[in-house]
Design an enzyme around this catalytic site. Structure first.
Site, PDB file in Angstrom:
ATOM      1  N   HIS A 139      42.686  41.010  39.687  1.00  0.00           N
ATOM      2  CA  HIS A 139      41.975  42.202  39.193  1.00  0.00           C
ATOM      3  C   HIS A 139      40.664  41.800  38.508  1.00  0.00           C
ATOM      4  CE1 HIS A 139      41.627  46.177  37.099  1.00  0.00           C
ATOM      5  NE2 HIS A 139      41.058  45.421  36.175  1.00  0.00           N
ATOM      6  N   GLU A 140      40.722  40.775  37.673  1.00  0.00           N
ATOM      7  CA  GLU A 140      39.507  40.318  36.991  1.00  0.00           C
ATOM      8  C   GLU A 140      38.512  39.712  37.973  1.00  0.00           C
ATOM      9  OE1 GLU A 140      39.067  41.340  34.130  1.00  0.00           O
ATOM     10  OE2 GLU A 140      41.132  41.956  33.779  1.00  0.00           O
TER      11      GLU A 140
END
Length: 293
Positions: A139-140
């Site tokens: 996600h990051e």
């Protein structure tokens, strides 16, 4: 990796920056007219601070959060995961940082894909299993690939300048500089307040959409949306167990965290993130789509 460019996010980032640029042209004109100092002085100070924020955003953000850049010898498993996921995402490996905090969270920062950093808390690593942690890290990395961190960094910085003038304008803008007197300072403060409110709302609107986009990106990188959905539910549940003092100390980074620090009704109204339940529902839909192929 079945990565698809998110044109909805790109359009929103362009629109946000265009509106903020137009807003701050007006802002600069009003401030120089009513608080004195001249346009060149304002441009020099504002431009200088903007350049520092742009080029050192990753370092400044990590230091403000007490994050420590760690080596592969210190955290081999974490480095291994980020390296593997970066290769899957076709990205340069970012710097890896760890925050000694019980708050289970993570964020990415940096001005571009070659100058990025991913930070996780020790609380997050204790809370999640490996698949779930991979989902959060992906996600990051999706934020890095989407380049939305740069837009958020710049937009947040400009909003902060307006807020500082609202807070300290009367103290630093007194006297008769610019020939406008005390009334001019009041006008400048009121305009700064309006600029800050509009910036705040634009940033929140963009931030909520970019989280959905990063969730979809994480699913594309890992091919396992269920793991991120499980991680989001675990993190959200653990937030209620974290001491309130710790949560207040971290709340200023809400726009960058994968899950925001909860802050009551007002906080939910102006939240930087969509509800966790909706994000999980989207990930479940993605999982069903992947299984149907």
């Amino acid at each position: 990796m079945n990565w698809q460019a998110d044109w909805g996010l790109r359009f929103r980032m362009f629109l946000t920056m265009f509106l903020l640029f137009a807003l701050y042209i007006v802002f600069a004109g009003v401030i120089t007219a009513y608080m004195g100092g001249g346009l060149m002085v304002f441009a020099f100070l504002f431009g200088g601070m903007s350049l520092v924020q742009y080029y050192f955003s990753d370092t400044l953000t990590l230091k403000s959060m007490g994050a420590k850049t760690v080596s592969a010898d210190e955290y081999p498993q974490l480095h291994g995961s980020i390296e593997r996921l970066s290769q899957q995402a076709d990205l340069p490996k970012p710097k890896v940082a760890v925050i000694d905090s019980d708050v289970p969270n993570a964020f990415a920062t940096g001005r571009n894909q070659k100058n990025a950093a991913v930070a996780v808390t020790t609380g997050l690593m204790r809370t999640l299993n490996q698949d779930e942690l991979d989902g959060v890290l992906a996600h990051e990395l999706a934020h890095v690939k989407n380049r939305d961190m740069m837009v958020m960094t710049i937009a947040s910085f400009l909003s902060t300048i307006a807020f500082m003038i609202v807070r300290w304008g009367a103290f630093f803008g007194g006297g008769n500089r610019g020939g406008k007197g005390g009334g001019g300072v009041v006008v400048a403060i009121l305009v700064s307040l309006l600029v800050w409110i509009i910036s705040y709302l634009l940033i929140r609107a963009l931030s909520r959409y970019r989280e959905y986009s990063a969730d979809r990106g994480a699913a594309a990188i890992t091919g396992n949306p269920a793991a991120l959905a499980s991680a989001l539910m675990k993190i959200s549940g653990q937030m209620d167990k974290v001491p309130k003092n710790d949560m207040r100390e971290e709340a200023e980074m809400n726009a960058f965290f994968i899950i925001p620090i909860k802050s009551g009704i007002v906080g939910r109204l102006f939240s930087t993130h969509p509800p966790t339940e909706r994000r999980v529902e989207q990930l479940r839909d993605l999982e069903r789509e992947m299984q149907s192929f």
